[in-house]
Every structure is written in C-alpha cells, then in structure tokens.
Design an enzyme around this catalytic site. Structure first.
Site, mmCIF file in Angstrom:
data_model
loop_
_atom_site.group_PDB
_atom_site.id
_atom_site.type_symbol
_atom_site.label_atom_id
_atom_site.label_comp_id
_atom_site.label_asym_id
_atom_site.label_seq_id
_atom_site.Cartn_x
_atom_site.Cartn_y
_atom_site.Cartn_z
ATOM 1 N N CYS A 218 -27.223 10.430 143.546
ATOM 2 C CA CYS A 218 -28.100 9.747 142.590
ATOM 3 C C CYS A 218 -29.496 10.352 142.567
ATOM 4 C CB CYS A 218 -28.169 8.267 142.925
ATOM 5 S SG CYS A 218 -28.551 7.985 144.660
ATOM 6 N N GLU B 61 -28.494 11.440 132.771
ATOM 7 C CA GLU B 61 -28.023 11.770 134.111
ATOM 8 C C GLU B 61 -26.640 12.404 133.969
ATOM 9 O OE1 GLU B 61 -26.364 8.708 136.634
ATOM 10 O OE2 GLU B 61 -27.511 9.461 138.339
ATOM 11 N N LYS C 48 -16.598 -4.824 146.950
ATOM 12 C CA LYS C 48 -15.653 -4.185 146.015
ATOM 13 C C LYS C 48 -16.081 -2.721 145.884
ATOM 14 C CE LYS C 48 -14.884 -2.868 142.316
ATOM 15 N NZ LYS C 48 -14.492 -1.440 142.026
ATOM 16 N N GLU D 154 -29.143 -0.557 142.356
ATOM 17 C CA GLU D 154 -29.458 0.828 142.711
ATOM 18 C C GLU D 154 -28.717 1.697 141.704
ATOM 19 O OE1 GLU D 154 -31.426 2.039 145.045
ATOM 20 O OE2 GLU D 154 -31.936 0.104 145.903
#
Ligand code: NAD
Length: 492
Positions: free
Chosen positions: A285, A385, A176, A251
């Site tokens: 990331c 972040e 997905k 992750e």
C-alpha cells in the site's frame, strides 16, 4: 482440523453451514494450495454472536491487562517456533518469495511482542477537576466486539496489526481475511486455540467479502469494524457501518511520492527507488510508485532505474534466483495491464516492462517491473493506485513544485524525500500530507510508530499507542467524595 472445517467459531473448528468450499491456488504456478470452507453470511453472524457472548461474559476483559499481554507474548513465541510453517503458508498463498514471507513473520512477531509489552501501560489517568473533594479519572475500556477485514498482500501481518491491539485491550473479534490468502489466519487460530483464551474471544470466517465480510460492517452487535484494503471497498464498509454508528478504522490505498533532489546520494536513491516500487512486486500500500525527480538529474537517474529494472529476475516463492514474485491472480494482472495501457494511451512513455512474465513463467500471474516516463500530473497512471510493479516518473524544478506535485493526490499514506540538505528534508517532510515520511530511505517501519493515512488513505491509525487506543473507549468517572445539596432548584 480437517481441510473443510477451517472456520473457527466459539472455540471450535467448523465447516461452512452450507458445505461451501474454496480451492486456493498459488499465483506463481497455479498449483492447488488447499481447500477451505467458504462461510455464508449466517456463519459470520454466528461468529459475531459468539464474539458478543464472550465479550459480554467479561472473562477476557476482566483479566489483568498484563495477563492479556502475556498471552500475546506467548503468541509471539509460538510464531517464532513455527516460523518456517507460517512463512511457507504465506508464500504459497501469495506467491511471494519465501525470504519476503519470512520477513513478514518476523514483523508479525515484533507486532505481538510490542502490544504484549504495552498491554498494561497507560491504564488511565487522574485529572484535576478543580475541586479537592472530587476524584476525576479517565479509564480505558475495550471497545467490544471487533470485525476485522484484511487484504491479500500481507495477509497475516495486516491481521496482526488488528488482532494484537484488540486482544491487548480486552476486545473479542471476528477476522475475515482475503479469500485468496486464508492459510496463515487458520494457522494463527490454531496458535490461539492452544493458549488459555476463552471460547468466542477469537473467531475466524473465510470467504468472499460481499458475503462473509459484509455482516462485520453492518451488524449492530459489532462495535468496531477495522478494514484494510482498497478505497472502493472502504467506502462501502464505512457506508454499511454508518447505520449502527459503530467505530470505523480504515487503512486504504496510497499513491506514494518518492521525491529525489539533485543533491541526494544518487546511488542509494536509485537503489531504494527500485525497492520502493518493486518490492513485493509493488503490492504494497505504501509502495513508492510515484517517482518525482529534480529535472537536472532526471535523464541519468531514470536511465539507471530502467537498466536495473530490466535485470530483475521473476520467479516463484522457492526459486533461489528470483528477485520478485507474481501478482495475486490473473484478474489482478489484467487490471495492472489495463492500468499501464491507459497510462501509455494518455501520453506516458513505456521505458521497460509492460509485459507478462515470459514463457517459462506462463503458469503464473507475473508482470515485468515497469517504468512509465514523461508522465503528466493528470495521467491516470499517476492518479490511480495501480497496485503492481509500475513506477511513474514526473519532474520538478523547485522545492515548492516538488511538494505541490507530491500532495496532488486524493491519497495520503506515505512518501519519501531524498536530499543531502537536512533543512530541505525536514521542510518537505512537514509539508507532505502523508501519514509516513521517509528521509533518505524507503519502506522501514517500526511497530512503536503509528501507521495510517491522511485523506482517502483512511482514518484512524494502526501500530503505536494510537493503534492500541483504536480498541479502547475512554470513560470519565467523576466521583464526589463529599456529596452535598446543590440548591440549584430551590426547595419549595
Ligand atoms: P479489497 O478492498 O478488494 O479487499 C480487502 C478485503 O475486503 C478482502 O478481505 C475482501 O474480501 C473484503 N471485502 C470486499 N468487499 C467487501 C464488502 N462489501 N464487505 C466486507 N468486506 C469486503 O482489497 P485487496 O485487493 O484485497 O487489497 C489491496 C488494497 O489494500 C490496496 O488498495 C492496498 O493499497 C490496500 N492496503 C492498504 C494497507 C494500509 O495499511 N493502508 C495495507 C495493505 C493493503
């Protein structure tokens, strides 16, 4: 396939069961890229059932591992010959520059080649049970049905880090991808569809995470869910997966330190600090968005960083002048705007950026490369972040302070240290609680080496041998070649 039959389930292209579709637009200018099916949760359950049947039928896992590896090499060949088509699709969905999308496709090819080549390596091992009449072996078997949920920043790359090892291990899967960037996943299924792979081994559902994605973490017929994305979603997925006690690989995000000592090659360090923070508009990331500079060189270093950041040219995927692209959506740009504003409100100095792209780019979701100076360690822009082209600046005076500052984060994905002293470099590298460390560089990675995070950056590893192990279960087979009465319970 037609535009509205873009789900790939059990070897066939199908539309969503309720006819739902989603219009995908390019974030660089808002133009329509395509219309794709929007799966319902029952479409995802259908895909899971197909993957379960295919796994239980055993045809794929029974193939010699080398043959599965050959199929991955064939995928790499097909991606190489269709590179222009894949790169264009990735650039249109993400808005990233074509040259960056081309680099992503090269990386994807390398990933499929790596796992293709190691598919039949490390099949298992004999262990010494301490008894010559015993043959004790550890064998590796595929985990089973894998649910894969991926983000929009490196859409096909993140999917390939999961698909290649899963297929190498003999698993079946349902992917997905992020709802905003589905087109390269569709193209990859087209590649797999043309190869010799049993129906139901590879399945694709498209759509919103909470609808099309949710069954992949909750459904008991999924043996492993592998997720790449944000921390908040990662927590949700881990919670949903806990009920069926499936394997979970996460992750997640990062808040990655880039430490600059005064004795570093400063020309290279400032150049790489720009790459670290602004490559792919900071939508990485592992982006080095947390600059931690030795106090004695900080003013000159940051002045040069700001001067060069101000010169970065923004533009769409096919603009030859462009050096950086847009963010993924207007909603995302609003989040980055709010993040920068909160950083400034908490005391940071806005040295450059902090604005949208300018009038000629107003149809796109652009945000200027931004430097926030004089950041305290608890400034929200340092803690959170931001996932945009924003570098925060902190300082240190001792090595111990540099390490403590860099480790002062809930994340632990990646980081870098710049110094000409190899002793300092290696001491700091070992002390940093992050999954990848660069010394005098930023961003390179190789598929042979593990990738993943400490702490809230996730669990498990992708790439490398561990990346294959994620998709295998170790099984111990203990064979007594001379069965005998044990006498443990006396005969009565
Ligand atoms: P996100 O968490 O919003 O979404 C990621 C995926 O999860 C999407 O496919 C989304 O549809 C799906 N999803 C959302 N809610 C779900 C639910 N309840 N159940 C199942 N699926 C659901 O992340 P994003 O905004 O797409 O990506 C950016 C994030 O990804 C950043 O935090 C970035 O650091 C992280 N990221 C990490 C790595 C890594 O290797 N560690 C790599 C790339 C991106």
């Amino acid at each position: 396939m037609s535009d509205t039959a873009t789900l790939y389930i059990d070897g066939a292209w199908v539309a969503s069961s309720d006819g739902g579709t989603r219009t995908v637009t390019c974030p660089a200018d808002g133009t329509i890229v395509g219309v794709v099916s929007e799966a319902t949760s029952s479409d995802t359950e259908t895909a899971i059932a197909a993957a379960r049947r295919a796994f239980d039928a055993g045809e794929w896992s029974a193939r010699p591992a080398a043959a599965r590896g050959d199929l991955l090499l064939a995928v790499a060949d097909a991606l190489t010959s269709r590179k222009a088509e894949f790169a264009r699709a990735e650039a249109l969905d993400t808005g990233k520059r074509l040259v960056e999308a081309e680099g992503d496709i090269d990386d994807i090819v390398r990933c499929f080649r790596y796992f293709g080549k190691i598919a039949d390596q490390h099949p298992g091992r004999l262990v010494d049970a301490g008894d010559p009449t015993v043959v004790s072996q550890v064998v590796y078997e595929p985990v089973g049905v894998c649910g894969m949920i991926t983000p929009w920043n490196f859409p096909l790359l993140q999917a390939s880090w999961k698909i290649a090892p899963a297929l190498a291990a003999g698993c079946t899967f349902v992917l997905k991808p992020a709802e905003l960037t589905p087109h390269t996943a569709i193209l990859l299924m087209d590649v797999l569809d043309r190869l010799d792979i049993p129906d139901g081994v590879a399945n694709l559902v498209l759509g919103a995470g909470a609808v099309a994605g949710a069954p992949l973490s909750a459904h008991p017929d999924v043996d492993l869910v592998s997720f790449t994305g944000g921390l908040v979603t990662g927590r949700r997925i881990a919670e949903a997966a806990s009920h069926s006690v499936k394997k979970v690989a996460l992750e997640l995000g990062g808040k990655n330190p880039n430490i600059i000592f005064a004795d570093a090659n400063l020309e290279a360090a400032v150049d790489n600090a720009l790459n670290a923070g602004f490559l792919d508009s900071g939508l990485v990331c592992s982006a080095g968005t947390r600059l931690i500079v030795e106090e004695s060189i900080k003013e000159a270093f940051v002045d040069e960083l700001v001067r060069r950041a101000e010169g970065i040219v923004l533009g769409g995927p096919f603009d030859p002048e462009a050096e950086a692209g847009p963010l993924i959506s207007t909603e995302h740009r609003d989040k980055v705007t709010d993040y920068v504003n909160r950083g400034v409100a908490a005391g940071a100095t806005l040295r450059c950026g902090g604005t949208w792209g300018g009038p000629e780019l107003e149809k796109g979701c652009f945000y200027r490369p931004t430097v926030l100076d004089h950041c305290a360690i608890d400034n929200p822009a340092v803690v959170e972040e931001g996932f945009g082209p924003v570098i925060t600046v902190e300082t240190f005076t001792t090595e111990a302070e540099a390490i403590a500052t860099a480790n002062h984060t809930e994340y632990g994905l990646a980081g870098a240290v710049w110094t000409s002293d190899r002793g300092t470099a290696h001491r700091v590298s070992r002390a940093l609680r992050h999954g990848t460390i660069w010394i005098n560089d930023y961003h390179p990675y190789v598929p042979q080496a593990e990738w993943g995070g400490f702490k809230a950056s996730g669990n498990g590893r992708e790439l490398g041998l561990t990346g294959l192990e994620e998709y295998r279960e170790a099984k111990h087979i203990y064979e007594n070649t001379e069965p005998a009465v044990t006498g443990w319970f006396p005969q009565k």
